[in-house]
Design a protein around this motif. Structure first.
Motif, PDB file in Angstrom:
ATOM      1  N   CYS A   1     100.767  68.132 -33.651  1.00 43.94           N
ATOM      2  CA  CYS A   1     101.652  69.155 -32.930  1.00 43.94           C
ATOM      3  C   CYS A   1     101.575  70.588 -33.702  1.00 43.94           C
ATOM      4  O   CYS A   1     102.154  70.419 -34.850  1.00 43.94           O
ATOM      5  N   TYR A   2     100.717  71.293 -33.636  1.00 43.11           N
ATOM      6  CA  TYR A   2     100.595  72.716 -34.330  1.00 43.11           C
ATOM      7  C   TYR A   2     100.484  73.755 -33.299  1.00 43.11           C
ATOM      8  O   TYR A   2      99.397  73.531 -32.489  1.00 43.11           O
ATOM      9  N   PRO A   3     101.170  74.946 -33.440  1.00 40.13           N
ATOM     10  CA  PRO A   3     102.390  75.086 -34.610  1.00 40.13           C
ATOM     11  C   PRO A   3     103.291  73.917 -34.198  1.00 40.13           C
ATOM     12  O   PRO A   3     103.814  73.250 -33.140  1.00 40.13           O
ATOM     13  N   ASN A   4     104.074  73.569 -35.355  1.00 40.36           N
ATOM     14  CA  ASN A   4     104.817  72.233 -35.744  1.00 40.36           C
ATOM     15  C   ASN A   4     106.243  72.414 -35.181  1.00 40.36           C
ATOM     16  O   ASN A   4     106.953  73.533 -35.547  1.00 40.36           O
ATOM     17  N   ASN A   5     106.718  71.547 -34.661  1.00 44.79           N
ATOM     18  CA  ASN A   5     108.271  71.315 -34.363  1.00 44.79           C
ATOM     19  C   ASN A   5     108.634  70.015 -35.315  1.00 44.79           C
ATOM     20  O   ASN A   5     108.089  69.044 -34.904  1.00 44.79           O
ATOM     21  N   PRO A   6     109.241  70.082 -36.414  1.00 46.99           N
ATOM     22  CA  PRO A   6     110.473  71.214 -36.697  1.00 46.99           C
ATOM     23  C   PRO A   6     110.159  72.242 -37.593  1.00 46.99           C
ATOM     24  O   PRO A   6     110.747  73.192 -37.789  1.00 46.99           O
ATOM     25  N   THR A   7     108.912  72.208 -38.139  1.00 46.43           N
ATOM     26  CA  THR A   7     108.614  72.891 -39.536  1.00 46.43           C
ATOM     27  C   THR A   7     108.212  74.603 -39.382  1.00 46.43           C
ATOM     28  O   THR A   7     108.457  75.227 -40.041  1.00 46.43           O
ATOM     29  N   GLY A   8     107.511  74.584 -38.164  1.00 42.12           N
ATOM     30  CA  GLY A   8     106.707  75.897 -37.911  1.00 42.12           C
ATOM     31  C   GLY A   8     105.348  75.963 -38.658  1.00 42.12           C
ATOM     32  O   GLY A   8     104.713  77.026 -38.280  1.00 42.12           O
ATOM     33  N   ALA A   9     104.879  74.884 -39.198  1.00 40.75           N
ATOM     34  CA  ALA A   9     103.590  74.984 -39.874  1.00 40.75           C
ATOM     35  C   ALA A   9     102.525  75.242 -38.728  1.00 40.75           C
ATOM     36  O   ALA A   9     102.588  74.785 -37.649  1.00 40.75           O
ATOM     37  N   VAL A  10     101.423  75.891 -39.186  1.00 35.72           N
ATOM     38  CA  VAL A  10     100.234  76.026 -38.393  1.00 35.72           C
ATOM     39  C   VAL A  10      99.080  75.275 -39.376  1.00 35.72           C
ATOM     40  O   VAL A  10      99.113  75.342 -40.368  1.00 35.72           O
ATOM     41  N   MET A  11      98.100  75.024 -38.437  1.00 38.08           N
ATOM     42  CA  MET A  11      96.735  74.630 -39.034  1.00 38.08           C
ATOM     43  C   MET A  11      95.718  75.616 -38.762  1.00 38.08           C
ATOM     44  O   MET A  11      95.552  76.333 -37.841  1.00 38.08           O
ATOM     45  N   GLU A  12      94.948  75.976 -40.155  1.00 36.22           N
ATOM     46  CA  GLU A  12      93.805  76.728 -40.085  1.00 36.22           C
ATOM     47  C   GLU A  12      92.704  76.222 -39.446  1.00 36.22           C
ATOM     48  O   GLU A  12      92.464  74.756 -39.381  1.00 36.22           O
ATOM     49  N   ARG A  13      91.773  76.827 -38.887  1.00 35.64           N
ATOM     50  CA  ARG A  13      90.684  76.115 -38.038  1.00 35.64           C
ATOM     51  C   ARG A  13      89.962  75.508 -38.922  1.00 35.64           C
ATOM     52  O   ARG A  13      89.285  74.143 -38.505  1.00 35.64           O
ATOM     53  N   GLU A  14      89.695  75.858 -40.075  1.00 37.52           N
ATOM     54  CA  GLU A  14      88.720  74.945 -41.008  1.00 37.52           C
ATOM     55  C   GLU A  14      89.380  73.472 -41.161  1.00 37.52           C
ATOM     56  O   GLU A  14      88.714  72.611 -41.250  1.00 37.52           O
ATOM     57  N   GLU A  15      90.634  73.630 -41.520  1.00 33.04           N
ATOM     58  CA  GLU A  15      91.225  72.248 -41.905  1.00 33.04           C
ATOM     59  C   GLU A  15      91.416  71.310 -40.602  1.00 33.04           C
ATOM     60  O   GLU A  15      90.978  70.078 -40.807  1.00 33.04           O
ATOM     61  N   LEU A  16      91.482  71.947 -39.355  1.00 32.06           N
ATOM     62  CA  LEU A  16      91.567  71.382 -38.229  1.00 32.06           C
ATOM     63  C   LEU A  16      90.229  70.791 -37.807  1.00 32.06           C
ATOM     64  O   LEU A  16      90.044  69.448 -37.314  1.00 32.06           O
ATOM     65  N   ALA A  17      89.188  71.595 -38.262  1.00 34.22           N
ATOM     66  CA  ALA A  17      87.872  70.975 -37.987  1.00 34.22           C
ATOM     67  C   ALA A  17      87.385  69.773 -38.680  1.00 34.22           C
ATOM     68  O   ALA A  17      86.814  68.963 -38.349  1.00 34.22           O
ATOM     69  N   LYS A  18      88.066  69.641 -39.756  1.00 32.57           N
ATOM     70  CA  LYS A  18      87.904  68.597 -40.938  1.00 32.57           C
ATOM     71  C   LYS A  18      88.519  67.135 -40.249  1.00 32.57           C
ATOM     72  O   LYS A  18      87.788  66.253 -40.366  1.00 32.57           O
ATOM     73  N   ILE A  19      89.614  67.792 -39.730  1.00 29.69           N
ATOM     74  CA  ILE A  19      90.333  66.584 -39.167  1.00 29.69           C
ATOM     75  C   ILE A  19      89.687  66.020 -38.079  1.00 29.69           C
ATOM     76  O   ILE A  19      89.610  64.898 -37.679  1.00 29.69           O
ATOM     77  N   ALA A  20      89.146  66.665 -37.198  1.00 35.83           N
ATOM     78  CA  ALA A  20      88.342  66.442 -35.894  1.00 35.83           C
ATOM     79  C   ALA A  20      86.964  65.599 -36.451  1.00 35.83           C
ATOM     80  O   ALA A  20      86.765  64.806 -35.465  1.00 35.83           O
ATOM     81  N   GLU A  21      86.448  65.912 -37.318  1.00 36.59           N
ATOM     82  CA  GLU A  21      85.222  65.029 -37.771  1.00 36.59           C
ATOM     83  C   GLU A  21      85.619  63.832 -38.174  1.00 36.59           C
ATOM     84  O   GLU A  21      84.845  62.912 -37.763  1.00 36.59           O
ATOM     85  N   VAL A  22      86.819  63.715 -38.654  1.00 37.91           N
ATOM     86  CA  VAL A  22      87.588  62.364 -39.131  1.00 37.91           C
ATOM     87  C   VAL A  22      87.799  61.558 -37.968  1.00 37.91           C
ATOM     88  O   VAL A  22      87.372  60.135 -37.575  1.00 37.91           O
TER      89      VAL A  22
END
Length: 414
Positions: free
Chosen positions: A174-195
């Protein structure tokens, strides 16, 4: 006659799920007079008039019947066009998009369609209060991946990889995140997608706050290489279009996933109410200017709220999205629940204790800045007074930041 205990007849999975931490706290709020609530994740804006008018007009024309289980085809076509235009992902509106009763139903359907007893679901924490219970009620096992302010409340690819076991089936994001408001940068998300691809995980991506992104650009998970076929994309109209009470969401994904979800939907909800669907259609057709104005207002409030907490001596994570701040209230010497309860009791301001969102939220509180400017200003005046009584030294000598119409330079009429 001895009273029979019927609780042992209740499904054990239901018995094991605790009541919502948010709802428990707001039972206290209901008993307190003069409360300013910064707890509910709901825009303070009324649904724009042209959207309400579309609903009224649809009723005048006699649109009061069932729709297809899948939802109105015209609305599904509009959702598909919006996703392609915004994120360059293509879905067939006939069998890859399902209109649901809010994103909450879409989440429940996805869990019930995908999980068998014992399947593990990886969930970043702090997490929205429904994620773990929906997992449990579907027979799954929630596995939490803790985050912290030090890592900007983001998970990493290595963290996901280390949490995977032979029973892991789903990764819930869940990004942007509830409850923190955190967001993920595309590069970080792409690495998670690879996993996820490497370990053949299904990903449920709750992107209800996608349009409320203030830092960088939101990355739709399904737009990353290899992800569209294994992602159930959840979204809706509640937050971006101020349509919380209309209860219209959607799920998009490959036809096997969406078809299975539709089977459950047709035997439970049958279809999303047509009036809400007509309103959602108008939002997609003509609601972008109003939505952008609302997002601009939230962005300005975001800066003011974070600065107000820091000025009163309370560290506060700077959210990159959604409309929540997540201050570290443990500096007062109080735990999350004690802070929230004492603030409510002494100053009649309601926040959500951070531990309602899991163990990683202990020591924090969730504060919604989707509240009126007058309420925000008065709430922060009261909070500053309470924090001073707790012995926290303010960073400023004068009064705390006043959040006013003149500072924000806006009119709340959309």
């Amino acid at each position: 006659m001895t009273q029979k205990n019927w609780s042992d007849r209740i499904n054990p999975a239901v018995r094991s799920v605790p009541p919502s931490g948010i709802r428990r706290f707001f039972d206290l709020v209901a008993e307190t007079r003069g409360v300013i609530s910064l707890g509910v994740g709901e825009p303070d804006f009324v649904t724009p008039w042209h959207i309400r008018e579309a609903c009224i007009y649809s009723l005048e024309k006699g649109y009061t019947m069932y729709t297809s289980n899948w939802g109105l085809l015209e609305l599904r076509e509009a959702v598909a066009a919006d996703l392609e235009r915004t994120y360059n992902v293509k879905y067939n509106p006939k069998n890859e998009i399902l209109i649901t009763v809010g994103v909450s139903e879409a989440l429940d359907l996805a869990m019930r369609a995908l999980l068998v007893p014992g399947d593990e679901v990886l969930i970043p924490e702090p997490s929205y209060v429904s994620y773990a219970p929906c997992t449990t009620l579907a027979g799954g096992v929630p596995v939490f991946m803790p985050t912290s302010m030090e890592n900007n409340f983001r998970i990493s690819a290595d963290q996901v990889r280390s949490a995977i076991t032979p029973r892991t089936k789903v990764l819930l994001l869940c990004y942007p995140n509830n409850p923190t408001g955190a967001v993920m940068e595309r590069e970080e998300l792409a690495k998670i997608a690879e996993v996820a691809v490497e370990h053949d995980l299904i990903v449920i991506s709750d992107e209800i706050y996608d349009r409320l992104t203030y830092v960088g650009e939101h990355t739709c998970l399904a737009s990353l290489p290899g992800m569209q076929e294994r992602t159930v994309l959840l979204n809706g109209f509640s937050k971006a279009y101020a349509m919380t009470g209309w209860r219209v969401g959607y799920a998009a994904g490959n036809p096997d996933f969406i078809g299975a979800m539709t089977k459950i939907h047709q035997y439970s909800m049958l279809c999303t109410p047509i009036t809400g669907q007509m309103a959602a259609l108008e939002a997609l057709k003509n609601g972008q200017p109003g939505m952008r104005r609302m997002v601009g207002h939230y962005n300005r409030r975001r800066h003011l709220v974070v600065q107000a907490f820091r000025d009163m001596g309370v560290p506060c994570f700077e959210p990159g999205g959604a409309f929540y701040a997540f201050p570290q209230v443990s500096v007062t010497g109080l735990g999350s629940e004690e802070f929230a309860e004492e603030l409510l009791k002494q100053e009649q301001v309601a926040l959500v204790p951070g531990n309602a969102f899991g163990r990683s939220g202990e020591g924090f509180a969730r504060v919604s800045y989707a509240a009126s400017l007058d309420d925000l200003s008065e709430a922060f005046r009261r909070m500053a007074r309470f924090v001073r009584r707790c012995g926290v030294r303010s960073r400023i000598i004068s009064a705390p930041v006043k959040i006013s119409d003149r500072q924000e330079g806006i009119c709340q009429t959309i």
